[in-house]
Design an enzyme around this catalytic site. Sequence first.
Site, PDB file in Angstrom:
ATOM      1  N   CYS A 179      -5.979  -2.416   7.698  1.00 45.27           N
ATOM      2  CA  CYS A 179      -7.209  -1.634   7.689  1.00 45.27           C
ATOM      3  C   CYS A 179      -8.402  -2.420   7.150  1.00 45.27           C
ATOM      4  CB  CYS A 179      -7.002  -0.344   6.903  1.00 45.27           C
ATOM      5  SG  CYS A 179      -6.605  -0.579   5.165  1.00 45.27           S
ATOM      6  N   CYS A 209       0.841  -1.201   0.000  1.00 40.71           N
ATOM      7  CA  CYS A 209       0.000   0.000   0.000  1.00 40.71           C
ATOM      8  C   CYS A 209       0.874   1.249   0.000  1.00 40.71           C
ATOM      9  CB  CYS A 209      -0.926  -0.005   1.213  1.00 40.71           C
ATOM     10  SG  CYS A 209      -2.009   1.423   1.282  1.00 40.71           S
TER      11      CYS A 209
END
Lengths: 361, 378
Positions: free
Chosen positions: A202, A105
């Site tokens: 997340c 990410c």
Amino acid sequence: MSARWLVAMSGGVDSSVAAALLARAGHEVVGVTMDLGHGTRDDAPAATGKRCCGLPDADDARDVARALGIRHYTANYRERFREAVIEPFVAEYAAGRTPIPCVACNRVLKFDLLLRRAEALGACGVATGHYARIAPTADGAPGLFRPRDLAKDQTYFLFDVPRDALHRIAFPLGELDKGEVRALARELGLATAEKPESQGICFVPDGDVRGALARLRPESPRVPGPIATRDGKQLGEHSGAAGFTPGQRHGLGLSGGPWYVAEVRTAENTLVVARAEEMYASEVPIRGTSWQDGAPPEAPVRAAVRYRHRTVSARVRPEADGRATLCFDEPVWAPAPGQAAVVYDDADQRVLGGGWIAGAG
Amino acid sequence: MDPIYLDHNAGAPLRPEALRALSAAHAQVFGNASSAHSFGAEARAALSRARRQVATLAGVAPETIVFTSGATESNNTVLRQVADGGHVVVSATEHPSLLEAVAALRARGGRVTQVPVARDGRVDAARFADALEPGTALACVQAANHETGVLQPIAELARVAAARGVPFHTDAAQAFGKTPLALESLPIDYASLSAHKLGGPKGVGALYVRAGAALAPLLLGGTQERGRRAGTESVPAIAGFGAACEAARSELAESSPRLTRLRDSLWAGISAAISDVVRHGGPEHVLPHVLDVSFPGASGEALVEALDLEGIAVSTGSACHSGSTEPSAVLLAMGVPEALARAALRFSLGPSNDPAQIDHVLARLPDVVARVRRARAA
């Protein structure tokens, strides 16, 4: 000199303060929240206290931006996030490895897509709320260093950000500790000052990896299989091998323990377990290496095979095709294939690069 | 230079006439229009006046106008009350408030036939006719598209539907006040109208119901709007709507050619200064104030933000609640490839725009597009 900076704002306290610090220094700050396609109101787990970087927090980021008097936008990276982060995460677990999606990410979204967005918006670069530092090295070019607050150190997740991107990246929190960051947030009256810490991955609510895999890969139901020792002695049964990770002790349901997961063989749907003393390795093969200085370091280094684990003195033995072996001075506990092995300089301050722990195919 | 607003299809600034009417009604007309006393009569008078103003702009009789909370309510009402459980024919590029109401209707067991549009965004009358069946409950084709401004041949389509005995609805939210609509002269049974697209207040709109056309109320609990929509009328909002309609009507003959000239100069400047641009849905059969253009190689989302930082407000044409964008479903339905749809910008002009603003946009846009293209930003 004042400049335009794009700040990746997750809606958490760290990136809020990062934006505030740059704005206070006189820069023109543009906040951008990445819409990653999860954590929307429709599928957010109800009030678990866990906060993630998904969409409900975009409202918090927008509120903070308004309070700071800066622009705020939302970038739709749903598809790229799925391709670059979620799908590899699922595939890695399916192959018996333990992925660490935050690294991809950072590299693909924050420090490539967002950097390009920054260029498109006429900004000089991207700032984030990571705890890390960028400072000049001996050769004058910027290098990546541990932050002042070692308890919050996130350099592990940044090891493969290309060095030539560092001059367009800023980590405004690098010289602060978490307490100071919260104090600043309160002082600035930011709505996010008291938000709970975001932890873990997340898109994996409550750290429930197996639950998340079931949701992300509904076509592959969990199938029970054997738990066995290395010499083939069956000790019990698991309810699906994918999702376990080497070093894991809980969730095995074995008597006569403690037993630890030593290997996840998804092809045979077998969990191999071992005793604690059998879990150490002195040589750890890595692949997909990336080196800040373009080549593997020759001098002695420090290396960590897990987030927040202490580093151990080692040497890097380079091999072909981006592979290498880390030769540790003392054995390390349960290196898990798929996790990052991050290499620091001998002073344990500067990130020199690293790679992915190899194994399990 | 002050920020330049080129997103009137999303929401237009309140016209001064509308603001005056809205403020006056807020300040003075507080009675309930259903009350027998003089205060109620005053509210009824304000409603009547607004109804006449809206009806005049739409080219219909006042009693055919039912005030609603906006075109979304009007669309939902028609779908739910006229077509529920039956067969519906809709065009592929309708507004989400209609398409999602249609999807809900399908989920409740109704049947839906979607009529495709051609590359120019228009519905082909023959294909539309083919989709109609004996007993089709409703056919819906918008008057003008919200993203491209493409005008549908609703006169022709309404006649086709009438010839087959199928009730015809048009979502005229974007066309209303922008192009002459003589709804009553056409065999149109229902039309959805919006106030804020033409400079009226947000939260108010209307549904035109042709005299004699059936409409059971969606909202129950009162006899307001001749029993067709229950709930105490928002007299100030409706008064503002009426005043905006009157203002739009008085300037339509002048504003339409003026906006066409501005829009055409914007397009001429863009196509002269920027390579490889693709215009969608133009130049014929399009609202005078709308220009939809793709800048291949540049992300529309990044372009909107980069232009915003330059003080120029435009849109990609599609926005979800979060502000992040998906490729335009309208452009995809027109056969535009996804990459091109992701590179689209919608410019929608309004009364406040002038040639100096267009010149300013043209002075900045080439650099912004070049920068976004160079960054290969996504």
